[in-house]
Write a protein that holds these residues in place. Sequence first.
Motif, PDB file in Angstrom:
ATOM      1  N   THR A  60      45.995  88.128  52.430  1.00  0.00           N
ATOM      2  CA  THR A  60      45.516  86.800  52.020  1.00  0.00           C
ATOM      3  C   THR A  60      46.405  85.725  52.613  1.00  0.00           C
ATOM      4  O   THR A  60      47.604  85.920  52.770  1.00  0.00           O
ATOM      5  N   ASP A  65      37.028  90.650  38.676  1.00  0.00           N
ATOM      6  CA  ASP A  65      36.942  91.153  40.048  1.00  0.00           C
ATOM      7  C   ASP A  65      37.698  90.238  40.997  1.00  0.00           C
ATOM      8  O   ASP A  65      37.642  89.013  40.867  1.00  0.00           O
ATOM      9  N   SER A  66      38.409  90.844  41.942  1.00  0.00           N
ATOM     10  CA  SER A  66      39.220  90.053  42.882  1.00  0.00           C
ATOM     11  C   SER A  66      39.457  90.863  44.148  1.00  0.00           C
ATOM     12  O   SER A  66      39.209  92.073  44.196  1.00  0.00           O
ATOM     13  N   LEU A  67      39.978  90.184  45.157  1.00  0.00           N
ATOM     14  CA  LEU A  67      40.358  90.849  46.408  1.00  0.00           C
ATOM     15  C   LEU A  67      41.374  91.955  46.126  1.00  0.00           C
ATOM     16  O   LEU A  67      41.295  93.052  46.690  1.00  0.00           O
ATOM     17  N   GLU A  68      42.330  91.644  45.242  1.00  0.00           N
ATOM     18  CA  GLU A  68      43.373  92.625  44.919  1.00  0.00           C
ATOM     19  C   GLU A  68      42.773  93.893  44.302  1.00  0.00           C
ATOM     20  O   GLU A  68      43.206  95.005  44.580  1.00  0.00           O
ATOM     21  N   LYS A  69      41.774  93.698  43.459  1.00  0.00           N
ATOM     22  CA  LYS A  69      41.123  94.844  42.805  1.00  0.00           C
ATOM     23  C   LYS A  69      40.429  95.721  43.846  1.00  0.00           C
ATOM     24  O   LYS A  69      40.515  96.950  43.813  1.00  0.00           O
ATOM     25  N   ARG A  82      49.861  92.501  44.203  1.00  0.00           N
ATOM     26  CA  ARG A  82      49.757  92.627  45.663  1.00  0.00           C
ATOM     27  C   ARG A  82      50.993  93.316  46.241  1.00  0.00           C
ATOM     28  O   ARG A  82      50.880  94.175  47.112  1.00  0.00           O
ATOM     29  N   GLN A 117      41.137  92.968  34.340  1.00  0.00           N
ATOM     30  CA  GLN A 117      41.136  91.703  35.071  1.00  0.00           C
ATOM     31  C   GLN A 117      39.761  91.452  35.710  1.00  0.00           C
ATOM     32  O   GLN A 117      39.002  92.385  35.952  1.00  0.00           O
ATOM     33  N   LEU A 155      31.541  90.203  45.580  1.00  0.00           N
ATOM     34  CA  LEU A 155      32.345  89.019  45.924  1.00  0.00           C
ATOM     35  C   LEU A 155      32.035  88.509  47.336  1.00  0.00           C
ATOM     36  O   LEU A 155      32.630  87.533  47.777  1.00  0.00           O
ATOM     37  N   ILE A 165      49.353  88.391  39.654  1.00  0.00           N
ATOM     38  CA  ILE A 165      48.515  88.854  40.765  1.00  0.00           C
ATOM     39  C   ILE A 165      49.366  89.055  42.018  1.00  0.00           C
ATOM     40  O   ILE A 165      49.113  89.941  42.840  1.00  0.00           O
TER      41      ILE A 165
END
Length: 848
Positions: free
Chosen positions: A5, A200-204, A166, A198, A238, A162
């Motif tokens: 990111t 939903d995210s890029l990390e997930k 990462r 948590q 996403l 977060i």
Amino acid sequence: MIPRTFAKQPQTNSPAGFYTQTTKPSTTTPQQLVSQGEVLYQSGRFTEAVTVLQQAVRIYQQEGDNLAQAAALTNLSLVFEQLGSWKEASKAINNSLNLLGWDNTNQKLNVNNPKSELLEVLAQTLEIQSGLQLSQGQADVSLKTSQISEQIWKRLGKQYNIGVTRSRINQAQALRVSGFYRRSLDILNEVSQHLQTQPDSLEKVTALRSLGNVHRQLGDLEQSWKNLKHSLEIAQRLQLPLETSLTEFSLGNTVRDLGNIKDAIAHYENAALIASNPLTKVQAQINQLSLLVENEQVAQAKTIIPTIQSQLATVPTTQAGIYARINFARTISKIGNKKDIAETLANSVQQAKNIGDERAQSYALGSLAEVYEQNNQWQDAQKLTQQALFLAQKIDASDMAYRWEWLLGRLLKAQGNIEGAIAAYDTAVATLQSLRTDLVTVNREVQFNFRDSVEPIYRQSVELLLQQKGQGKPDLDKVRKRIEALQLAELDNFFREACLSNQFVVLDKVVDRDRPNTAIFYPIILDNQLEVILKLPNQPLLHKTSVVNHQQVEQAIAQMQETIVQPDANNKFQVVSQQLYDWLIKPVASELKNSRVNTLVFIPDGSLRNIPMSALSDGKEYLVQKYAIAISPGLQLFTPKPLAQKRLNALAGGLSQPPRNEKFAPLPNVKVELELIQQSGISTTILLDGNFKSTTLGKTINAQPFRIVHLATHGQFSSKAKDTFILAADKRIYVNELDSLLKSREQKRTEPVELLVLSACETAQGDNRAALGLAGVAIRAGARSTLASLWQIGDDSTALFVSEFYHQLTTGKTTAEALREAQLKLLSSSQYTRPLYWATYVLVGNWL
């Protein structure tokens, strides 16, 4: 892939957001330029991203905004990395760290009372630096950098969790690349557990994909598939095309390992179609190509070669990009133009030199040497091999070194230098044995298959050793130890870890000193001969050769497996049984007779594990009618002790009615079988049906020192640990769980289980190495001996066998003798005379 990111711009001016306009208006701010750079980066337009980010850096420099300039430089480094511009990437990241006051040498911040804005940019910059280091093959350095990054995020407080996540993922990736899969898995399990709650995210997405990749490399393919599927669903929700393509690629690899070729190709095609990153696109296409070549779909494979060649031209000169080129060349080595392949590999050597990646350079040089080997250009191939080996040894890349040592051995053999070839093979084997558990966790970019990349080394080495005529004859002890090393490596590969570390006793000592009535057989399957090494009590090793190629041997073994269980194939069975007898036993029959031994212990090689030696026939009698027979997984075993020295007691568990969710037939006579053990005079604790649960079994087995554990339940032996299990009322107990089931027993008691009996089990159909699972169970359970069935038979004959076997044990017979007497009891009855009924039982381990 690490979460890549962009570093957030410090909000000292107006807040930065995504900027989707592609033409720059005159009033564009540096924050908007950074946002525009991020959009270009995500869409794979790296060159354009560099231009706008460099402009942002200049503006921040003119404004004297060091913090914002550092963040922009960090992002510029990330883009340069994608382009393979290592020097520029390193320069940008180092300039960023200098602006932030970071001392790279001493790994500390030279700023008193730093503000949170500075610490946030620093943590993000170190994150991206750790990714850069990992891409350049510096996994150890990357791990340390991401650990520092994690500490800074923690210092900033809970609102930055977060960032901690990462950094933890980055650490897991570095550990995975270094081969520390268990440690990597532990971290990723923690991360994914945290992310469950948590949004939903890029990390997930990244954490789940990393977890899936690690599970695949540990052999847990079902769990790998579940995590990757979940990662893909979130990435699609996403609308993250870069992440979607990466996860599709990983899914292709996992589904391929599961044996689903059609779905694997579909995932690779999806990954290539969606990928904005040229590297991901071409990697997916190369994997698709290798799958087609592997499955001999040559015409279809040739249609995608030109596409890959054009794509490779756009791939950046990164470590991953170089590996992609090398793997492409290796994949088409059998179907492509040798000149083009050699040219691609020679270019890869130069590219690896240019970026200072000695590992990639070694891989390219060795691969090029293999092309010369195929063309019989021995001396040129040898020169390249020695260069590749020098580099691999220099950087301590043992997982690559053994391949070049093996190649050197082949080249020396081809040139007639047998002594030199033996020395090279010896070195390759020594390197392999130093690797042990790392064998199955070699570098993720290097194509690897145990059957192709490890097993032939041992077999070819044995062939060479048998050609050696030092002091008039080959070193037979070295030969059998070499084959045992292969069997040990097979078991390591089966468990995906080094599994044998106990102290064992060498079989020869037992035979020479304690049991002079026992002979040990070492049959070895080689390309063009079947070798038998025989150890007779207090005599030097004997050696006999049957000139027969391995395809004929494998075919005979497969026919014996097939016909022994078919009611109407007895004549065919007798023919193939006698053929195998003539190859294995007949050459040493007179020596066996003269030695007066009564027990044979086989250390079977390869698929010979899948057949019962007791059923080999000389045309008049079966081997079991002359000898008691046992199997040993290797030259050593637990300190052997006669079973009948003390009063026997047994824990007997069984399942007459399998759970509804399992597709197994009922076993109505299990209750009778367990009662027969009791009636034989052995003190017995019974766990039947609902009481036969994994939890109850674990508690009961540790409650008292049972000498015998008898489990009458469905089970399966397979060449894969994930398919090797026994069935309890509540679940399948997989082979990897057996040691934990008995772990507390080991802690409380010094003595192992003397005898583990598994009745109603069978070897997996269509798996020509299935009995490897039986050896795995025998080792994992930690029992001195394991008695098991290779295929299922009727309940009636099982009950008769069990009754006689335990009766013989109580009379003081050795375990092998008790097995023989029980088999002869069935053989002598008119109803069960065929090997189908009595030959299914095999004894592994201690035969006393």
